[in-house]
Design a protein around this motif. Structure first.
Motif: not given
Ligand code: FES
Ligand code: FES
Length: 156
Positions: A116-126
């Motif tokens: 629910p609270a992704p980091t920028g890196e997690q957003i990029d990866e997903a």
């Protein structure tokens, strides 16, 4: 006959078991929100959810989808996370031609349901498996960030 569970509704389809879920959705059920891009699990245009996980419907045989909860972009207006994501997409004017955007939204909803609270890196990866020929990536990221912060505040 294969019984599918799509956006909470049972749908029976009479297609060979190896038929891709993508074509079953589009051709048999008339659910054309899910798009065909590459047909080889490379672009993400055909992304739907199976039991809450984003999958590529172009390479998923309909037989593998039977008995699982399938969600498509058509169901997102009735989904608490999907609604917030769609609103963020509108407010950030994300879509250009729009072709990739159903898949992008499904990838974003899949991310925010598990993180629910992704980091920028997690957003990029997903989002990295979803290609946009129009290059809307900065607006996609802004919309995912906005949706995440709203969801953390209970959808406000
Ligand atoms: S059409 Fe399925 S990943 Fe490109
Ligand atoms: S908005 Fe045109 S391909 Fe993404």
């Amino acid at each position: 006959m294969t019984r599918l569970q799509i956006n909470g509704q049972a749908r029976d389809v009479d297609v060979p078991g190896e038929t891709p879920l993508l074509w079953t959705l589009r051709d048999e059920l008339g659910m054309t929100g899910t798009k065909f891009g590459c047909g080889m699990a490379l672009c993400g245009a055909c992304t739907v959810h199976m039991d809450g996980t984003a999958i590529r419907s172009c390479v998923t045989p309909v037989s593998a989808a039977a008995g699982h909860a399938i969600a498509t972009v058509e169901g997102m207006a009735a989904d608490p996370v999907g609604r917030v994501v769609q609103q963020a997409w509108i407010e950030n004017n994300v879509a250009q031609c729009g072709y990739c955007q159903a898949g992008q939204i499904m990838a974003a909803v899949g991310l925010l349901k598990t993180t629910p609270a992704p980091t920028g890196e997690q957003i990029d990866e997903a989002m990295s498996g979803n290609i946009c020929r129009c290059g809307t990536y900065p607006r996609i990221r802004a919309a995912v960030r906005q949706a995440a912060s709203r969801l953390v505040r209970g959808g406000k």
